[in-house]
Design an enzyme around this catalytic site. Structure first.
Site, mmCIF file in Angstrom:
data_model
loop_
_atom_site.group_PDB
_atom_site.id
_atom_site.type_symbol
_atom_site.label_atom_id
_atom_site.label_comp_id
_atom_site.label_asym_id
_atom_site.label_seq_id
_atom_site.Cartn_x
_atom_site.Cartn_y
_atom_site.Cartn_z
ATOM 1 N N CYS A 70 0.828 -1.207 0.000
ATOM 2 C CA CYS A 70 0.000 0.000 0.000
ATOM 3 C C CYS A 70 0.860 1.253 0.000
ATOM 4 C CB CYS A 70 -0.933 0.006 1.201
ATOM 5 S SG CYS A 70 -0.098 -0.140 2.787
ATOM 6 N N HIS A 75 -2.335 5.379 6.689
ATOM 7 C CA HIS A 75 -0.966 5.854 6.790
ATOM 8 C C HIS A 75 -0.928 7.304 6.309
ATOM 9 C CE1 HIS A 75 0.270 1.740 7.300
ATOM 10 N NE2 HIS A 75 0.103 1.384 6.046
#
Lengths: 390, 390, 390, 390
Positions: B188, B267
């Site tokens: 990711c 994130h």
């Protein structure tokens, strides 16, 4: 995939009608209920025109739930000013109105690229019922506008019972709300308590309850509020949460205490219910009773590894409902224990969404279009499930 | 509501093709891209049979994204044993297989109420390509099974580049992956970095990057992992995250540091990119460049009040994608600044889902059915948006 | 600054004896107590030699609390191997021993720069009493060693009552523990419950309690455990926490439920106590009763802005006790309400430290050196306050 | 246990002078430093009278640090009104004054049980220097009062450099602050950056730095602020944090980005420093350089299991400093890597306390009593360690 034809089953919101898998199983309902359901499809004659005053966290959810029904439609939603949130309404095709009647405020939408169809009064003029989802406590002022416009009104649990004059939750007092001028759908906590306590009360004839609400301190999309690392007791004891149940079912003798904790997902209720002598129940029969009632999901934490509110919410995401919502109350099967006359259980409450289907049912009550609460619930839930494509 | 007819536009995943509101606006694409899109609807001749080995957090998402496409289908998904997660597969209509070939393990599904169609080898026998979404590092063993079965294979970013022998991200090296035996869709974080850095590199011809990844410590459905109240630096410096970009675009000179923080949502990357002299860019032209590239959402935090990852995720819930996912990288417009040759920006990464559309594109690359990455991206994204009913 | 001379007062741990400020005021104690205190200084004849088996979170605190007393001393502490934690023991001047008797393990300390005085048996040979602060459930094996060595032993609340054969908390059953071979100081939660419930029981003669423990999920120095964003109910209902009170005061009829929440600071108890008819108490007299008992701090949240466990811990840091500990139970004055026969209140428990002074008192009970629990408590607390320089 | 006799060592705050254990070892200092230290004990001739304006989070800590020194004393502290916080001052024996000169406000203390010695002007009349620890940005108004009263003044990092006209950090510009009328002790972040960057700059002669500050979103005692579950980037890029270093060391070319995360314990800095060619350093020599400088603790995360800010703070609690404070910057030895000319490292900053010893040094600079910053630092730190009884 909604309930169709002569089906004699209805389903918890979590699954299509005749779904019968291990964990997503539907519930067989009692006979009286079935009769009501049979009549459901033939009774609809009008489409109720619903206005949403305050298109925010609750408003956007109520709008979609109403939009999913075939007996009602969204006639308009209000925003205070042209802003980010307007885009969602436009995408959904809900006509935009201004929360205020001030011409300058209405005119401010156009330059920002949004078509505003008028002020609150313009919206009320075309509505049968308004669902007030405005934040804070502006209810009293709004109520006057609703009464003057001659529309039925529904407030949310943040408003006081006394202001609305009537409160509502589907399982407790649908009948009392039939054709009323307005009502208040009780808070997420009260709604959740009603779901499990009302059937218990109705079986037992009397019920005394002490519960502790472990509350999420902020919603998932709220980054302002804390605490980050603390437990915050609500120092007013007993708290207002439990007694609010008595606005919809005064016969239940209930007190509560509450704390806020650093999580955003769900509230969790720790409940101790004292049953009267001769209740005739067992842990298993309590579970069976709840399974036979709508909007309660019962799962075994040990078997499913759903042991915290995090996994409950993950399950809700898997189910596929919009916003990852869980309209049902979640009860851990292995967290229920009837010990003599004392019943202990935990339930988790999705504070953003459990009242949403109740708002739909409340519309039918005020408009007098469906007297049987279970019929309304089944209709509401099937339509929402279908709307979410499951 | 997917891209239809002769439209010469494509869209960020966040909206239908010709959506043009203030915040959910589509992007006009460059000419070369338009040509590709025109051909898209006529080229499909086969339906690629896709197996998902490991139907968990990533597997369930890839399955739905594949299911949304008209040139591929889910031929089966694996679970290690009969469990809660099987129900979701059944509801979706994906044939269930056992992760193992052991007859006892396969037989264990039936008594639990699930139809198991066989073991992994049985699934591979009917598949064209397998997407390996198994947890941990069992890749090497699996790869042997895939190679023996003669199916193409796609690993996830948790596996090492060396094991897969090839890595993939749509914007960086789709062409190099055409007709390869197998590949690894990068993590990711790497996928997110590629989205914004590759176009920057391609404009500049060289690029040096230092970034800090502020990582969510656990996924939303994971209640085991901490920390509850701490910042945890990844003490191996530089961290592996940044350099992984070089597995798909070796020309970018990048290092990174990483910390884990007590949040579950996304994130966040804090990025400093050093551009070569004569780059000819401005803050505005960088933003324009990103807007013209797919799977990047750019919003102004000050205007929209989307100032943290909480509000970004709330926006994703509003968009209506399944699980509240956000496949796109989120860049704050007012958090981008080109200061001489140094570009500063933040981006937020939805760790559970940003690689999902890349897996779909990677399938087309391995199967050799679409050579133009932008055509594949547009096709993938339009299908996913339509699937989610927006 | 400890209690000196003929003072007829004792003090909550939070302040020196004759401290009389608004929020840090001392308590006047009952006559019986005063008598005991007068004798205190003349009775001491021996110094009890105390070993700490397991110098970790609890062990390091017990060691300092023992070190603060004038009638006991630390004869040695154990560590499993040379590690970071040894330095603290060395700085404190506590002789280091190895948790094991294995010569190789003992020898491993020297090369790491620590002087190890031997294995566990060597330590037991010079001790009068051992406080077992070893983690996990290695109690049974340890007990055998203690019995064989002929030393008195004290286990912590993580061990089972049945193994130790006896349990202890200062206010509940000091007398029963006089001269016993060994005991178990009950857990932080049970200790906290005893502090407020035992005086209530003693006044009322009978007591029924339902409580919910909202537990911190991990200690402040533990970065491994979650959840980060969830509420985790303890699905075994009723939970073991409340009934553990009955190991020290069997007459109290108590059940509990428990949840873990994402905070590290303190547990919070939400307590409902049902008093018998004719209890004769008021909210105010309950508060007065608690104020007259040791190790209970009562503050008004509204007046002090101490409204969450974060501010309670900040207060503890201000008080200046080592590690920012709070040995006392914290009760919010404005969170106490006696409603007929039902008493509602919240209390906060510092899970790392509230049992520390109880360990000191338990040493005196086992050694038979002080029969009056209140005298022991006053002595323990005054010495700890003085040790912390306040 | 403070530095005594002819010892030619000084120590990091974390230990007594000749402490030499594995993890709490003292540092040998360079020769020039030793000379200064020798003179230290003979030079003291006056006791500086220090006023604290604002006895809150920072004020209470500065007061104790000043109180620990033998060349200065607390002449008074201010509170805005009689409140909980006054008790701490009374316990400490610091004379209480009112923040305002208003007679009614001054008179309000008496009835609440506190002796108030007057208003701010009364306090300034007896002070040599005032440390302004008032919250918010009331500095400009206060400065006028200080100047009028003819006292030296020290502001904190929340105030702007331009207002104070001068900034201070011990390692960067003590000499420039000698005998100045007033100064501003820079923020916790800037102080922390100076500790490691200034020696690096002084070795290299030039230095370019990019850093990301991962900031705790609220202090431990603050239960109001969020976010509970989000990362909040500071959208103004580059942020103001890094460049503030240039107010004390303009030669360092530094930019920063910042995010806030849901933790209360410490800030964490992720730092990339670009050294000039010919720097002659290695990872090891950088570590050695920092070890030879004060107020930097270097530990190996792998060896000590201190891998997050939670364990760093636990270490601080073990050390025994008041409030569990850590005045030193914490650098992970295994998180430092010099890769060619690029130095990567992490450091953790205790936001509540790292500036405290700098305030003491700044007092000596303004009063002109100690020109050698290292001598002042050694004196400050030894006195604080002794004060905390280690």
């Amino acid at each position: 995939m909604a309930s169709s034809g002569p089906s004699h089953k209805y389903t918890a919101l979590s699954g299509p009608p005749d779904f019968d898998l291990r964990y997503w199983r539907s519930s067989v309902v009692e006979e009286a209920f079935i009769d009501g359901l049979d009549e459901q499809s033939t009774e609809k004659v009008m489409t109720i025109k619903v206005a949403i005053n305050g298109y925010g966290t609750i408003g956007k959810r109520v709008a979609d739930a109403v939009d999913a029904q075939d007996d009602m439609e969204i006639i308009g939603v209000t925003k205070t000013r042209p802003s980010f949130g307007c885009d969602l309404a436009v995408r959904k095709g809900y006509p935009l109105y201004c929360t205020y009647n001030d011409v300058d405020k209405i005119a401010a939408f156009e330059p920002a690229g949004y078509t505003c169809h008028g002020g609150l009064d313009d919206l009320l003029a075309v509505a049968d019922v308004v669902v007030d989802c405005s934040p804070g406590k502006v209810g009293a002022a709004n109520k006057e506008a609703y009464v003057n416009a001659g529309v039925k009104y529904i407030f949310q649990g943040g408003e006081k019972h006394a202001m609305a004059g009537m409160s509502y939750t589907s399982s407790a007092n649908h009948a009392e709300n039939m054709n009323a001028a307005g009502t208040r759908v009780v808070s997420c906590n009260t709604t959740g308590l009603s779901r499990t306590l009302v059937p218990l009360y109705e079986h037992c004839g009397s019920l005394k309850v002490e519960c502790t609400m472990i509350r999420r301190a902020a919603d998932p999309g709220d980054s302002k509020k804390g605490p980050i690392n603390a437990i915050k007791p609500v120092l007013k004891v007993p708290s207002h949460h439990g007694p609010d149940v008595m606005t919809v079912k005064p016969e239940i003798d209930i007190n509560s205490m509450a704390v806020a904790v650093p999580t955003t997902l769900m509230h969790c209720h720790s409940i101790v219910a004292f049953l009267p002598e001769g209740h005739g129940l067992t842990t298993q029969s309590v579970l069976d009773m709840w399974r036979a009632n709508p909007r309660i999901i019962i799962m075994n934490g040990g078997e499913t590894n759903i042991t915290t509110t995090a996994e409950v919410m993950e399950y809700a995401r898997d189910i596929g409902r919009k916003w990852g919502d869980l309209h049902e109350i979640f009860v851990w099967e292995d967290g229920v224990k009837l010990d003599g006359n004392t019943l202990y259980y935990f339930q988790a409450i999705h504070q953003e969404s459990d009242v949403i289907p109740e708002n739909v049912d409340a519309i039918r009550a005020l408009m007098g279009t469906e007297a049987n609460w279970k019929v309304s619930v089944a209709k509401t839930d099937a339509a929402i499930s279908a709307y979410n494509g499951l």
